[in-house]
Design an enzyme around this catalytic site. Structure first.
Site, PDB file in Angstrom:
ATOM      1  N   ASP A  27       1.448  -1.196   0.062  1.00  0.00           N
ATOM      2  CA  ASP A  27      -0.306   0.279  -0.232  1.00  0.00           C
ATOM      3  C   ASP A  27       0.708   1.299   0.630  1.00  0.00           C
ATOM      4  O   ASP A  27       1.894   0.912   0.952  1.00  0.00           O
ATOM      5  CB  ASP A  27      -0.769  -0.005   0.974  1.00  0.00           C
ATOM      6  CG  ASP A  27      -2.129   0.800   0.960  1.00  0.00           C
ATOM      7  OD1 ASP A  27      -2.123   1.482  -0.018  1.00  0.00           O
ATOM      8  OD2 ASP A  27      -2.933   1.269   2.096  1.00  0.00           O
ATOM      9  N   GLY A  30      -0.227   5.398  -4.393  1.00  0.00           N
ATOM     10  CA  GLY A  30      -0.060   6.246  -4.980  1.00  0.00           C
ATOM     11  C   GLY A  30       0.120   7.853  -4.079  1.00  0.00           C
ATOM     12  O   GLY A  30       0.309   8.745  -5.115  1.00  0.00           O
ATOM     13  N   ARG A  31       0.374   7.407  -3.510  1.00  0.00           N
ATOM     14  CA  ARG A  31       0.449   8.571  -1.958  1.00  0.00           C
ATOM     15  C   ARG A  31       1.984   8.963  -2.437  1.00  0.00           C
ATOM     16  O   ARG A  31       2.609  10.151  -2.003  1.00  0.00           O
ATOM     17  CB  ARG A  31       0.937   8.663  -0.346  1.00  0.00           C
ATOM     18  CG  ARG A  31      -0.823   8.528  -0.375  1.00  0.00           C
ATOM     19  CD  ARG A  31      -1.405   8.070   1.230  1.00  0.00           C
ATOM     20  NE  ARG A  31      -1.411   6.788   1.217  1.00  0.00           N
ATOM     21  CZ  ARG A  31      -1.508   5.680   1.926  1.00  0.00           C
ATOM     22  NH1 ARG A  31      -0.726   5.923   2.989  1.00  0.00           N
ATOM     23  NH2 ARG A  31      -1.716   4.272   1.943  1.00  0.00           N
ATOM     24  N   TRP A  32       2.939   8.279  -3.105  1.00  0.00           N
ATOM     25  CA  TRP A  32       4.317   7.910  -3.428  1.00  0.00           C
ATOM     26  C   TRP A  32       4.311   9.293  -4.202  1.00  0.00           C
ATOM     27  O   TRP A  32       5.220   9.773  -4.477  1.00  0.00           O
ATOM     28  CB  TRP A  32       4.977   6.400  -3.484  1.00  0.00           C
ATOM     29  CG  TRP A  32       6.348   6.529  -3.472  1.00  0.00           C
ATOM     30  CD1 TRP A  32       7.239   6.174  -2.799  1.00  0.00           C
ATOM     31  CD2 TRP A  32       6.475   6.560  -4.883  1.00  0.00           C
ATOM     32  NE1 TRP A  32       8.605   5.975  -3.654  1.00  0.00           N
ATOM     33  CE2 TRP A  32       8.393   6.750  -5.065  1.00  0.00           C
ATOM     34  CE3 TRP A  32       5.993   6.479  -6.481  1.00  0.00           C
ATOM     35  CZ2 TRP A  32       9.084   6.630  -6.365  1.00  0.00           C
ATOM     36  CZ3 TRP A  32       7.513   7.142  -7.228  1.00  0.00           C
ATOM     37  CH2 TRP A  32       8.569   6.804  -7.642  1.00  0.00           C
ATOM     38  N   HIS A  44       2.195   3.292  -9.085  1.00  0.00           N
ATOM     39  CA  HIS A  44       2.187   1.422  -9.150  1.00  0.00           C
ATOM     40  C   HIS A  44       3.537   1.212 -10.319  1.00  0.00           C
ATOM     41  O   HIS A  44       4.694  -0.036  -9.495  1.00  0.00           O
ATOM     42  CB  HIS A  44       1.165   0.703 -10.071  1.00  0.00           C
ATOM     43  CG  HIS A  44       0.025   1.741  -9.421  1.00  0.00           C
ATOM     44  ND1 HIS A  44      -0.308   1.835  -7.677  1.00  0.00           N
ATOM     45  CD2 HIS A  44      -1.163   2.516  -9.774  1.00  0.00           C
ATOM     46  CE1 HIS A  44      -1.354   1.848  -7.716  1.00  0.00           C
ATOM     47  NE2 HIS A  44      -2.002   2.650  -8.950  1.00  0.00           N
ATOM     48  N   THR A  73     -10.714  -7.290  -5.352  1.00  0.00           N
ATOM     49  CA  THR A  73     -11.819  -7.020  -5.753  1.00  0.00           C
ATOM     50  C   THR A  73     -12.709  -5.962  -5.591  1.00  0.00           C
ATOM     51  O   THR A  73     -13.865  -5.626  -6.196  1.00  0.00           O
ATOM     52  CB  THR A  73     -12.812  -7.640  -4.747  1.00  0.00           C
ATOM     53  OG1 THR A  73     -13.329  -8.101  -3.639  1.00  0.00           O
ATOM     54  CG2 THR A  73     -12.583  -9.902  -5.371  1.00  0.00           C
ATOM     55  N   GLU A  74     -12.256  -4.767  -4.391  1.00  0.00           N
ATOM     56  CA  GLU A  74     -12.301  -3.676  -4.553  1.00  0.00           C
ATOM     57  C   GLU A  74     -11.976  -2.280  -4.967  1.00  0.00           C
ATOM     58  O   GLU A  74     -12.548  -1.356  -5.605  1.00  0.00           O
ATOM     59  CB  GLU A  74     -13.027  -2.883  -2.642  1.00  0.00           C
ATOM     60  CG  GLU A  74     -13.656  -4.214  -1.818  1.00  0.00           C
ATOM     61  CD  GLU A  74     -13.279  -5.446  -1.669  1.00  0.00           C
ATOM     62  OE1 GLU A  74     -11.956  -5.892  -1.559  1.00  0.00           O
ATOM     63  OE2 GLU A  74     -14.242  -6.006  -1.497  1.00  0.00           O
ATOM     64  N   LEU A 139      11.240 -21.152  -3.135  1.00  0.00           N
ATOM     65  CA  LEU A 139      10.105 -19.464  -2.593  1.00  0.00           C
ATOM     66  C   LEU A 139       8.441 -19.867  -3.727  1.00  0.00           C
ATOM     67  O   LEU A 139       8.695 -19.537  -4.473  1.00  0.00           O
ATOM     68  CB  LEU A 139      10.192 -18.349  -2.434  1.00  0.00           C
ATOM     69  CG  LEU A 139       9.025 -16.885  -1.856  1.00  0.00           C
ATOM     70  CD1 LEU A 139       9.472 -17.304  -1.184  1.00  0.00           C
ATOM     71  CD2 LEU A 139      10.179 -16.005  -1.973  1.00  0.00           C
ATOM     72  N   ARG A 192       0.948  -4.765   5.940  1.00  0.00           N
ATOM     73  CA  ARG A 192       0.745  -3.633   5.854  1.00  0.00           C
ATOM     74  C   ARG A 192       1.974  -2.616   5.360  1.00  0.00           C
ATOM     75  O   ARG A 192       1.629  -1.570   6.619  1.00  0.00           O
ATOM     76  CB  ARG A 192      -0.114  -3.176   5.818  1.00  0.00           C
ATOM     77  CG  ARG A 192      -1.417  -2.086   4.859  1.00  0.00           C
ATOM     78  CD  ARG A 192      -2.650  -2.299   5.360  1.00  0.00           C
ATOM     79  NE  ARG A 192      -3.246  -1.674   4.363  1.00  0.00           N
ATOM     80  CZ  ARG A 192      -4.458  -1.301   3.455  1.00  0.00           C
ATOM     81  NH1 ARG A 192      -5.121  -1.960   3.749  1.00  0.00           N
ATOM     82  NH2 ARG A 192      -5.027  -0.552   3.167  1.00  0.00           N
ATOM     83  N   SER A 200      -8.665  -4.839   4.540  1.00  0.00           N
ATOM     84  CA  SER A 200      -9.190  -4.726   3.669  1.00  0.00           C
ATOM     85  C   SER A 200      -9.106  -6.192   2.581  1.00  0.00           C
ATOM     86  O   SER A 200      -8.844  -5.750   1.724  1.00  0.00           O
ATOM     87  CB  SER A 200      -7.574  -3.565   2.763  1.00  0.00           C
ATOM     88  OG  SER A 200      -7.730  -2.000   3.406  1.00  0.00           O
ATOM     89  N   GLU A 211       0.845 -12.674  12.373  1.00  0.00           N
ATOM     90  CA  GLU A 211       0.401 -10.782  13.679  1.00  0.00           C
ATOM     91  C   GLU A 211       0.901 -10.317  12.619  1.00  0.00           C
ATOM     92  O   GLU A 211       1.898 -10.639  11.400  1.00  0.00           O
ATOM     93  CB  GLU A 211       2.676 -11.182  14.430  1.00  0.00           C
ATOM     94  CG  GLU A 211       2.790 -12.425  14.925  1.00  0.00           C
ATOM     95  CD  GLU A 211       1.904 -11.681  16.415  1.00  0.00           C
ATOM     96  OE1 GLU A 211       1.778 -10.401  16.803  1.00  0.00           O
ATOM     97  OE2 GLU A 211       1.225 -13.065  16.948  1.00  0.00           O
TER      98      GLU A 211
HETATM   99  C1  IPE Z   1      -5.305  -2.900  -0.567  1.00  0.00           C
HETATM  100  O1  IPE Z   1      -5.051  -1.341  -0.578  1.00  0.00           O
HETATM  101  C2  IPE Z   1      -5.367  -3.631  -2.245  1.00  0.00           C
HETATM  102  C3  IPE Z   1      -4.241  -3.798  -2.243  1.00  0.00           C
HETATM  103  C4  IPE Z   1      -2.433  -3.182  -2.270  1.00  0.00           C
HETATM  104  C5  IPE Z   1      -4.338  -4.537  -3.462  1.00  0.00           C
HETATM  105  P1  IPE Z   1      -6.707  -0.534  -1.384  1.00  0.00           P
HETATM  106  O2  IPE Z   1      -5.392   0.866  -0.813  1.00  0.00           O
HETATM  107  O3  IPE Z   1      -7.373  -0.180  -2.203  1.00  0.00           O
HETATM  108  O4  IPE Z   1      -6.731  -0.650   0.709  1.00  0.00           O
HETATM  109  P2  IPE Z   1      -7.969   0.890   1.189  1.00  0.00           P
HETATM  110  O5  IPE Z   1      -8.805   1.196   0.124  1.00  0.00           O
HETATM  111  O6  IPE Z   1      -7.379   1.440   1.621  1.00  0.00           O
HETATM  112  O7  IPE Z   1      -8.556  -0.369   2.100  1.00  0.00           O
HETATM  113  C1  IPE Z   2      -1.875   0.687  -3.561  1.00  0.00           C
HETATM  114  O1  IPE Z   2      -1.521   1.746  -3.659  1.00  0.00           O
HETATM  115  C2  IPE Z   2      -1.831  -0.323  -4.758  1.00  0.00           C
HETATM  116  C3  IPE Z   2      -3.360  -0.775  -5.143  1.00  0.00           C
HETATM  117  C4  IPE Z   2      -4.143  -1.053  -4.039  1.00  0.00           C
HETATM  118  C5  IPE Z   2      -2.839  -1.628  -6.062  1.00  0.00           C
HETATM  119  P1  IPE Z   2      -2.616   2.239  -3.558  1.00  0.00           P
HETATM  120  O2  IPE Z   2      -2.887   2.854  -5.029  1.00  0.00           O
HETATM  121  O3  IPE Z   2      -3.306   1.862  -2.959  1.00  0.00           O
HETATM  122  O4  IPE Z   2      -1.828   3.660  -2.871  1.00  0.00           O
HETATM  123  P2  IPE Z   2      -2.462   4.582  -2.012  1.00  0.00           P
HETATM  124  O5  IPE Z   2      -2.929   4.453  -0.492  1.00  0.00           O
HETATM  125  O6  IPE Z   2      -3.248   5.454  -2.752  1.00  0.00           O
HETATM  126  O7  IPE Z   2      -1.653   5.578  -1.812  1.00  0.00           O
HETATM  127 MG    MG Z   3      -4.235   2.517  -0.543  1.00  0.00          MG
END
Ligand code: IPE
Ligand code: IPE
Ligand code: MG
Length: 244
Positions: A27, A30-32, A44, A73-74, A139, A192, A200, A211
């Site tokens: 995760d 996007g913020r990066w 990504h 899936t979301e 692995l 995470r 999530s 853990e």
């Molecule tokens: C969880 O991250 C899914 C993946 C890393 C693939 P999200 O960024 O989609 O989760 P939420 O929306 O913050 O809960």
């Molecule tokens: C995780 O990074 C990658 C996927 C969910 C595919 P995000 O895209 O959720 O990045 P943030 O949470 O918006 O920073």
């Molecule tokens: Mg995210």
């Protein structure tokens, strides 16, 4: 440091207590990108280096199973352009990396719904990759793709009913046998990144006694050292499984 290159292990790390299965919610991409004034999709793309490092770190530690949450899936709720990018990116990632991973003894598999929403060529690439790497046993790298814990449990329930199994025969062991990868042991450690502290919909059943570690680092900046630190934190926990 160049990603993928050897990194020394922290002195506190106990090589006799390595989690057998580590799962990561990748995760913060996007913020990066946002922090750099770049489009989210660049985040990504930058996450690929972290994937390579996570694999190399897992190999260095002797972790037997590594599961990475790549698309939930979301995540279909995201803008169409981003979804499209992620489909292509994941397909190309396989093409770019599977030979080198395979040469390192990495078996690759996929966990999630293989439904109509996933482009056919991506499904084909996944099947090819599974076949190419099936004999590797150092692995097992599982990419959770179009994966949701609730979807997995729903699919398991459907399969149990379709098999005509009477309720008297249903127990936890049977349910576990109907999950996507019954042969993979439950995760010991779930990492995470990005500081978010939620599940999530990841491995709801399997992570019942995992853990959890929540490093602040954003996924594209995640390196082997971050994996080692998470394992050190794991080793400081006392797992009790409800007992004393
Ligand atoms: C969880 O991250 C899914 C993946 C890393 C693939 P999200 O960024 O989609 O989760 P939420 O929306 O913050 O809960
Ligand atoms: C995780 O990074 C990658 C996927 C969910 C595919 P995000 O895209 O959720 O990045 P943030 O949470 O918006 O920073
Ligand atoms: Mg995210």
């Amino acid at each position: 440091m160049e990603h993928g290159s050897p990194v020394s292990l922290p002195p506190a790390l106990d090589l006799n207590n390595i989690p057998r299965h580590v799962a990561c919610v990748m995760d913060g991409n996007g913020r990066w990108a946002n922090q750099r004034g770049l489009p989210r999709t660049d985040g990504h793309a930058a996450g690929e280096a972290a994937i390579v490092d996570a694999v190399n770190g897992a190999l260095a530690l002797g972790v037997r199973y590594l599961t990475l949450f790549a698309f939930s899936t979301e995540n279909w709720r995201r803008p169409a352009d981003e979804v499209k990018f992620l489909m292509n990116f994941n397909e190309n990632l396989l093409l770019r990396r599977r030979s080198e991973f395979s040469a390192q003894g990495v078996q690759m598999c996929f966990s999630g719904r293989r439904d109509w929403r996933v482009p056919r060529r991506v499904l084909r690439r996944m099947e090819e990759t599974e076949q190419m790497t099936a004999a590797n046993e150092r692995l097992t790298l599982t990419l959770a793709f179009n994966y949701g814990g609730r979807a997995e449990l729903t699919d398991a329930l459907k399969a149990i009913v379709d098999a005509g199994i009477p309720s008297s025969k249903i127990d936890e062991r049977l349910i576990a046998r109907y999950l996507y990868h019954p042969e993979i042991p439950d995760p010991d450690l779930v990492v995470r990144t990005s500081g978010e502290q939620r599940i999530s919909n990841f491995l709801l059943w399997e992570a019942a006694y995992a853990e959890y570690v929540f490093p602040e680092v954003l996924w594209p900046d995640f390196r082997q050292g971050d994996l080692f630190d998470a394992v050190v934190e794991f080793q400081q926990r006392q797992r009790r499984y409800g007992g004393l």
